[in-house]
Design a protein around this motif. Sequence first.
Motif, PDB file in Angstrom:
ATOM      1  N   UNK A  60     -26.186 -50.896 -11.786  1.00 27.27           N
ATOM      2  CA  UNK A  60     -25.634 -52.235 -11.387  1.00 27.27           C
ATOM      3  C   UNK A  60     -24.285 -52.200 -11.257  1.00 27.27           C
ATOM      4  N   UNK A  61     -23.506 -51.518 -12.100  1.00 26.28           N
ATOM      5  CA  UNK A  61     -22.036 -51.461 -11.881  1.00 26.28           C
ATOM      6  C   UNK A  61     -21.765 -50.693 -10.529  1.00 26.28           C
ATOM      7  N   UNK A  62     -22.512 -49.849 -10.191  1.00 25.61           N
ATOM      8  CA  UNK A  62     -22.350 -49.324  -8.861  1.00 25.61           C
ATOM      9  C   UNK A  62     -22.520 -50.228  -7.685  1.00 25.61           C
ATOM     10  N   UNK A  63     -23.522 -51.090  -7.853  1.00 20.98           N
ATOM     11  CA  UNK A  63     -24.018 -52.290  -6.846  1.00 20.98           C
ATOM     12  C   UNK A  63     -22.524 -53.152  -6.621  1.00 20.98           C
ATOM     13  N   UNK A  64     -21.780 -53.372  -7.555  1.00 17.41           N
ATOM     14  CA  UNK A  64     -20.704 -54.364  -7.727  1.00 17.41           C
ATOM     15  C   UNK A  64     -19.671 -53.435  -6.976  1.00 17.41           C
ATOM     16  N   UNK A  65     -19.352 -52.166  -7.431  1.00 14.09           N
ATOM     17  CA  UNK A  65     -18.377 -51.361  -6.763  1.00 14.09           C
ATOM     18  C   UNK A  65     -18.598 -51.397  -5.352  1.00 14.09           C
ATOM     19  N   UNK A 108     -19.704 -44.985 -13.736  1.00 12.14           N
ATOM     20  CA  UNK A 108     -20.103 -45.584 -12.452  1.00 12.14           C
ATOM     21  C   UNK A 108     -18.589 -45.562 -11.617  1.00 12.14           C
ATOM     22  N   UNK A 109     -17.357 -45.744 -12.214  1.00 10.29           N
ATOM     23  CA  UNK A 109     -16.277 -45.782 -11.460  1.00 10.29           C
ATOM     24  C   UNK A 109     -16.088 -44.239 -10.857  1.00 10.29           C
ATOM     25  N   UNK A 110     -16.355 -43.259 -11.774  1.00 11.38           N
ATOM     26  CA  UNK A 110     -16.169 -41.944 -11.080  1.00 11.38           C
ATOM     27  C   UNK A 110     -17.103 -41.563 -10.294  1.00 11.38           C
ATOM     28  N   UNK A 111     -18.454 -41.941 -10.458  1.00 12.21           N
ATOM     29  CA  UNK A 111     -19.476 -41.792  -9.110  1.00 12.21           C
ATOM     30  C   UNK A 111     -18.840 -42.435  -7.927  1.00 12.21           C
ATOM     31  N   UNK A 116     -16.747 -41.928  -2.548  1.00 14.58           N
ATOM     32  CA  UNK A 116     -15.485 -42.288  -1.387  1.00 14.58           C
ATOM     33  C   UNK A 116     -14.836 -41.124  -1.007  1.00 14.58           C
ATOM     34  N   UNK A 117     -14.374 -40.366  -1.785  1.00 18.93           N
ATOM     35  CA  UNK A 117     -13.626 -39.315  -1.399  1.00 18.93           C
ATOM     36  C   UNK A 117     -14.348 -38.390  -0.345  1.00 18.93           C
ATOM     37  N   UNK A 132      -9.121 -47.397  -4.020  1.00 15.22           N
ATOM     38  CA  UNK A 132      -9.349 -48.876  -4.323  1.00 15.22           C
ATOM     39  C   UNK A 132      -9.042 -48.840  -5.716  1.00 15.22           C
ATOM     40  N   UNK A 133      -8.033 -49.854  -6.175  1.00 17.83           N
ATOM     41  CA  UNK A 133      -7.916 -49.928  -7.734  1.00 17.83           C
ATOM     42  C   UNK A 133      -9.101 -50.431  -8.596  1.00 17.83           C
ATOM     43  N   UNK A 134      -9.436 -50.032  -9.664  1.00 12.82           N
ATOM     44  CA  UNK A 134     -10.589 -50.310 -10.295  1.00 12.82           C
ATOM     45  C   UNK A 134     -10.480 -50.292 -11.578  1.00 12.82           C
ATOM     46  N   UNK A 135     -10.615 -51.528 -12.387  1.00 19.94           N
ATOM     47  CA  UNK A 135     -10.302 -51.534 -13.888  1.00 19.94           C
ATOM     48  C   UNK A 135     -11.619 -51.898 -14.604  1.00 19.94           C
ATOM     49  N   UNK A 136     -11.879 -51.424 -15.850  1.00 18.73           N
ATOM     50  CA  UNK A 136     -13.039 -51.603 -16.534  1.00 18.73           C
ATOM     51  C   UNK A 136     -12.405 -52.651 -17.757  1.00 18.73           C
TER      52      UNK A 136
END
Length: 340
Positions: A60-65, A108-111, A116-117, A132-136
């Motif tokens: 779900x985190x990945x879906x939103x990212x 999820x942020x790392x994945x 993206x890279x 893209x800046x991403x905060x938890x």
Amino acid sequence: MGLGRVETSTFMSDFLEKCGGYAVLDGGFATELERHGADLNDPLWSAKCLISSPHLVRRVHLDYLDAGANIIITASYQATIQGFEAKGLSREEGEVLLRRSVEIAREAREIYYDRCTKDSWDFVEAGNISRRPILIAASVGSYGAYLADGSEYSGKYGDSVTLETLKDFHRSRVQILASAGADLIAFETTPNKLEAQAYAELLEEEGINIPAWFTFTSNDGINAASGDSILECASIADSCKQVVAVGINCTPPRYIHSLISHIRKVSSKPIVIYPNSGETYDAVNKKWVKSSGVNDEDFVSYLDKWREAGASLFGGCCRTTPNTIRAISRALFDKSNTDT
Ligand SMILES: C[S+](C)CC[C@H](N)C(=O)O
Ligand SMILES: N[C@@H](CCS)C(=O)O
Ligand SMILES: [Zn+2]
């Protein structure tokens, strides 16, 4: 994260600048878990998935990212040591699950960044790779959420619940989440000013070294859900130096404009809003009643007014989806391009 106290005075303005002036939050977390088949009819609600299906939480985190979120909110909304103990888990197991909620969001942020890279592209700017800046944001749901009777929408906890009750209830979870590697704490779905005061005092007393936001629920566009004036609630948030944004969540879109205008009267901090779809929660059956909800198009059509009124962080709460977030992201992105 063991890096010492974060400089809170510029934390959010620096982040917003990196995002291009506005930031996109995720949408309904539990809603998306249910879409993936999770059954949340449980006192732990979405936190149940930390035990039964952590892979879905990451998904779900990945879906939103993927939908464009700059801030993802952990699955700890209804995760409390007290709630886990009521399920027969030990205190230590409860602590592990709370930390895990942050770790899963970080994974999820790392994945997402790795992908993206590899695929590179929308991240290449003038020859430099810019991510893209991403905060938890570590979710802390209100005491009403733990009660699991929908009282985050009434805020009426009874006279026996005092400031000290609320501080004691939240203390250990806040300490654990703050040391688990989150970038900030999202005190969300807050229905009254007593709880806001408890959060403010806890942040100070415990020397919590990451920033926070306070978001409130409302049933009328003027007051928090309990009937406490939103002016008073937002003033408490404004007076707390660790609070880097103040706003509204899980409230129907039709009330948001008025609430932003009220908050702006008492605070110059960034305003964060993530409304629900406008549907009503049936706390007995733990289901949303499809009544006056808005579709994604209608939801996004409010955005300009919310920006004009002074909000700068936008997302969705219950019954909003990655499609809602994708639409918000597109609307903000196109707008900021035409404004410059
Ligand atoms: C934000 S509400 C929909 C969360 C669920 C509620 N605390 C319950 O347990 O019924
Ligand atoms: N972060 C929680 C808030 C519920 S009101 C969720 O999205 O499920
Ligand atoms: Zn919600």
